[in-house]
Each structure stands twice: as C-alpha cells, then as structure tokens.
Design an enzyme around this catalytic site. Sequence first.
Site, PDB file in Angstrom:
ATOM      1  N   TYR A 158      -1.917  -1.015  10.366  1.00  0.00           N
ATOM      2  CA  TYR A 158      -2.097  -1.388   8.961  1.00  0.00           C
ATOM      3  C   TYR A 158      -0.839  -1.046   8.165  1.00  0.00           C
ATOM      4  O   TYR A 158      -0.289  -1.893   7.445  1.00  0.00           O
ATOM      5  CB  TYR A 158      -3.302  -0.665   8.364  1.00  0.00           C
ATOM      6  CG  TYR A 158      -3.450  -0.862   6.876  1.00  0.00           C
ATOM      7  CD1 TYR A 158      -3.889  -2.076   6.365  1.00  0.00           C
ATOM      8  CD2 TYR A 158      -3.144   0.159   5.973  1.00  0.00           C
ATOM      9  CE1 TYR A 158      -4.010  -2.276   4.988  1.00  0.00           C
ATOM     10  CE2 TYR A 158      -3.269  -0.028   4.613  1.00  0.00           C
ATOM     11  CZ  TYR A 158      -3.697  -1.244   4.123  1.00  0.00           C
ATOM     12  OH  TYR A 158      -3.812  -1.435   2.771  1.00  0.00           O
ATOM     13  N   SER A 208       0.868  -1.186   0.000  1.00  0.00           N
ATOM     14  CA  SER A 208       0.000   0.000   0.000  1.00  0.00           C
ATOM     15  C   SER A 208       0.894   1.223   0.000  1.00  0.00           C
ATOM     16  O   SER A 208       2.062   1.150   0.417  1.00  0.00           O
ATOM     17  CB  SER A 208      -0.886  -0.001   1.259  1.00  0.00           C
ATOM     18  OG  SER A 208      -1.500   1.262   1.464  1.00  0.00           O
TER      19      SER A 208
END
Length: 250
Positions: A156, A143
Amino acid sequence: MTDTITGKVVIITGASSGIGEATAKEIAGKGAKVVLGARRADKLEQIAEAIKAAGGEAVWQAMDVTRPEDNDAIVQLAKDSFGRLDAIFLNAGIMPVSNVSALKTDEWRQMVDVNINGVLNGVAAVTPTFTAQKSGHILAVSSVAGLKAYPGTAVYGGTKWFLRDFMECLRMESAMEGTNIRTATLYPAAINTELLSTITDPGAAEGMAGLYQAFGISPDRIAKVVGFALNLPEDTTVSEFTVGPANQPW
C-alpha cells in the site's frame, strides 16, 4: 484571496463516499461544477441530487478507474455537460494492508491497479485537454504512508510513494513545457472513510480500527484542503499537503 473556484469544472473519482463525497459537496457549495465518478451508481445519483437540491451543479457516471475507457468517458461527460474541464481530483483508492508474509498477492495486484494505474489512467485522460488549453489542475490522494514506512503497509505504501514521485515529476515537466498544468498531492493521516472496509487481514484490521477510533477525523477536513488548492490563483502551485488529526503522532 480572490475567488477562482466558482465556475470551475472538476472531475472527482472515488466520489461515492468519504473524501470524494465530502469534496464534491464542499466545492459544489463554493460554485464549482462537479463531475462524479465511482463504481456505485446509486450512491453517485444520491450525492448528485443532494448537490442539485442545495443549488449546486453536478453530473455523474459509473466508472472503474482501472479501465482507461471509463476515464476517457468521464472527461467527455464533463465537456458535454459543462463545455470545459479545469481540474481532476484523483481520489479513488483501496487499502487492504497486511504484512508481506501473509502473501495476499491478489490484494497486492489490486492496490497497484487501483492506486497506481487508476491515477495514470486519469492523468492520461485529461492531459490532451489540459495541454491544448494550457491550463489544468491535477490533484491526487497519496497517504502519510507515502511519506514514511509503516509495518503492514509495504505494498500500500509503495503505491502511495509512487504517487509522490510521479506527481512531482509531472509538476516539473509541466512547468518546463509551459503547459501550466498544476499539481497537488495530498497525504492524509487517519481520516474516517470506508478504506478500513477493504482490509481482510484480521490483525491488520484490528490494529487499524483501533488507530482510527483513537484519532480519526472527518473527511470534510480533507475536502476543505482540496477547496483551498482549487481556489489558488492560476500562477500559484502548492504541490503537497500533509493533513491529519492534530492529536495523531503519525
């Protein structure tokens, strides 16, 4: 560029929606043989049937990436169905973001289990095959939160930063060992998938929804990048792809 994707056997995890589904359809349309894995058997069956109806080749198996035996089983399915294995796209992931102070500790553990252990399980499952045949391609979804820090994404983002280091070490070790295992790590920005549905924190959910409504683009954009990576000549590695909406200042 010479076509190298036709006939390749590719496992895709998290294949029941979003980037996984779009990638399955994209590369099957270019001649790859896809092996689909995710928890939702009904969705996998529908996607596989759609691929076959369009003239492609696909098999599927329900799996949980956090279970090593499920990863081993889908590798065996690929071999049993198509006689070989060329690549795995480690796409399964969850994103229940929140501030650390919210202390959503169960969600922290879930993210580590899916986003980190799920990748490790997949790599462990394919490595004996790829090492023995001295070829193979491992692709994984990180990401933009694995490249820089964003408030609300401490855990995350940490799981995605892990992938950055792990995949780069894997690439270098494979080159040093002469196993010819290539890697590609993708760093998507705002891509419209089901990831937002995993957010339980009201403030984080509202903020992310606004971001994605303003900037989000279709997962087929990432699928095309995966297709490009898989179609590269065997002597060439592009190890990182940062991809997102042209109008998002990520």
